[in-house]
Every structure is written in C-alpha cells, then in structure tokens.
Motif scaffolding. Sequence first.
Motif, PDB file in Angstrom:
ATOM      1  N   LYS A  31       0.584  -1.359  -0.068  1.00 42.30           N
ATOM      2  CA  LYS A  31      -0.079   0.057  -0.106  1.00 42.30           C
ATOM      3  C   LYS A  31       0.765   1.218   0.015  1.00 42.30           C
ATOM      4  CE  LYS A  31      -3.927  -2.457   2.134  1.00 42.30           C
ATOM      5  NZ  LYS A  31      -4.948  -2.404   3.157  1.00 42.30           N
ATOM      6  N   LYS A  32       2.063   1.179  -0.359  1.00 40.05           N
ATOM      7  CA  LYS A  32       2.827   2.329  -0.436  1.00 40.05           C
ATOM      8  C   LYS A  32       3.942   2.479  -1.682  1.00 40.05           C
ATOM      9  CE  LYS A  32       5.997   0.148   3.067  1.00 40.05           C
ATOM     10  NZ  LYS A  32       6.728   0.152   4.303  1.00 40.05           N
ATOM     11  N   GLN A  33       4.227   1.596  -2.265  1.00 39.83           N
ATOM     12  CA  GLN A  33       5.581   1.462  -3.235  1.00 39.83           C
ATOM     13  C   GLN A  33       4.597   1.025  -4.542  1.00 39.83           C
ATOM     14  OE1 GLN A  33       8.499  -1.339  -2.841  1.00 39.83           O
ATOM     15  NE2 GLN A  33      10.062  -0.239  -4.102  1.00 39.83           N
ATOM     16  N   LYS A  34       4.401   2.195  -5.440  1.00 41.74           N
ATOM     17  CA  LYS A  34       3.686   2.137  -6.409  1.00 41.74           C
ATOM     18  C   LYS A  34       4.293   2.149  -8.017  1.00 41.74           C
ATOM     19  CE  LYS A  34      -0.210   4.421  -8.826  1.00 41.74           C
ATOM     20  NZ  LYS A  34      -1.238   5.675  -8.799  1.00 41.74           N
ATOM     21  N   PHE A  35       3.845   1.108  -8.827  1.00 49.79           N
ATOM     22  CA  PHE A  35       4.507   0.926  -9.930  1.00 49.79           C
ATOM     23  C   PHE A  35       3.735   1.074 -11.149  1.00 49.79           C
ATOM     24  CE2 PHE A  35       6.882  -1.376  -6.931  1.00 49.79           C
ATOM     25  CZ  PHE A  35       8.144  -1.250  -7.184  1.00 49.79           C
TER      26      PHE A  35
END
Length: 321
Positions: free
Chosen positions: A207-211
């Motif tokens: 819920k924090k590292q986005k791709f």
Amino acid sequence: MAARKQRSEPAVFIVNPQAGGGKSEKQLKQLLEEIASIYGNAKIQYTERKEHATELSRAAVKAGAELVVAVGGDGTISEVAAGFFDANGKALKPLKQAPALGILPAGSGSDYAKTLGIPRSSAIALQILQTKKTRTVDAGLIDFVGNNGKKTKRVFINIADVGIGGEVVEILERQGKKMGAFLSYQIATLRGLIGYKNKNLEIVLDKKQKFDGEYNGIVVALGKYFGSGMKIAPDAECDDGLFDVVMLGQMSKLEMVAKMQKLRKGTHIYEKNINVYRAKHVSIRSASRALIDSDGEMPGECPAEFTILPAAIKVVVPPTN
C-alpha cells in the motif's frame, strides 16, 4: 520382511483420479494398496469435479482428521490446502489443532512438491509422510473478479500471477496435458505468446510502493517453481511471511522466447526489465482484461489483491527440509 505396523491416527487421502492425465488403473491400485498397508484405517476419497477436493478437505478438517493428504498434482494440492480455510481465507482451526497437509505427487505438475523437496516417487513420498516431520508455511489470499463476473476470494499455496501466466493457463485448460506436463506447458506458452500483448498495469506493494507501466506479467510467489519446473522465483521461501514479487517488464515475443531457458534455470532475475521485490500485500489493476493464474488454474481476472497468510498451514516434509 517384517510386517508393517498399521498406524491408528485418523488420516484422509484425497485422490484426483485424473491427475497426470489419469494414472493407469494399475498404478493407482498399487498406490492405494500401499496406503492401506500403512494407514489401515485411512479414509480414501476421490474428487469428481473442480473444487471438490476443497470440499472434501474442509469436511475432513472439521471432522478432526490429523492428516489430510493430497494425491495428485499442483491443482489438487492447492484445492486440498484451500480446504484448511473458510471461503474468506480464515483458518478453520488454530494451527496447533489443525491437521497436517500431506503430499503424494501424482500429477503432471509437481512444482510445489519440488520447492519442499518432496520427490515424484509415490513410494518415497509415502515414507516421508510416515516421518511426521512438518514445516509451517505461508499461504496467500486473492481478492479478485471471478469468471462469473462477481468478486470472490481464493487461497493459493504456491504461485499466483497476472498477465501472460493467466493466458497460458487458460490455453492449457482448453488443450489439456495429453502430451505430458513439460511439453504441454511449452506448447501452451508458445501459443499464448503469439496473441499476447503486454498489459498496462498499476502495481502497489504494501500500500505504499507504486509501479505503473507495460508489463509482460507479475508473479506473486510463495514457492520457487511453476509451469512444470520453471524456477520463476529462485530466492522465494515459503515460510518467511513475504511474497517474492517478480515483475516481468515490457518485452517482445522474441525476447520472451529467448528468456525461456533462463526462466527454467532461475537466472532470468538478472536480466534487464525483470525486477524482484518482497511484500506482504500486492494490489494489481489493469487498463485491459488481465487474467489470473492461481496454482495452475485460471479463476478470473483483475483487479486483484494478494495478501500473505503467514504461518498458515503445517505441511509434512522430508526430514532434511
């Protein structure tokens, strides 16, 4: 030779008679006779349809079985393991009270057994069951859109993925595995690549590292192997409380074919456009239809949420595991 001592503990063997394209009647009879000689009071049940193994397993867990054994391939193992949980992915019993999951590989694919060091030989796998040595492993829960168009949940124990994997499994379900596991997977993969287009995906880890971008596929792994021996997640550990998330970036059909041998050896992770992360939760959304592969089955499509179920199930493993 001394007569074998029969064991008295309650055990349930759930047999997929169609595993491996349908074991010969003689082979299956020999295996069942061997089971009866060791577990004289064991209950032997046969699956009749998809997800029947989960129903049988769930009933066995509720009835207090101490050992529930999957006799079949990866699909059967996955369904039996799912029976240790309710429809929402909640364990039916606390881990200390829950039965152990046993595995007798008898299918066309034995990828999860390979991760655990359980050999394809039914005779040796039976010897392993008798040691009663267990390893507490993780499972995964997927929230996704089912083939009926409704939101649903599914437990998996080895590997799930989005993208090319789902396409290949859909083809494999149509064509069958009459040519054997390895060749059938190879043909299905090549057929899948012919018409496949990379997917525009949004992936969020924990819920924090986005791709965002074009991807060939995203693999959410507990075990190391899938696709009949492809070492897709070589560093995955099935009891570390984390998924190994293998991101296969944008690549052409020729690039994918060229990487097949590296995928089988596990050296693909050093290639450009392929990255590995670890996470407890994975969210995947797609701009177009993106199919899901869950332990060799194609249950639906994105959007999908993958959540780790840490220390979820006890599995009987070799003494050296």
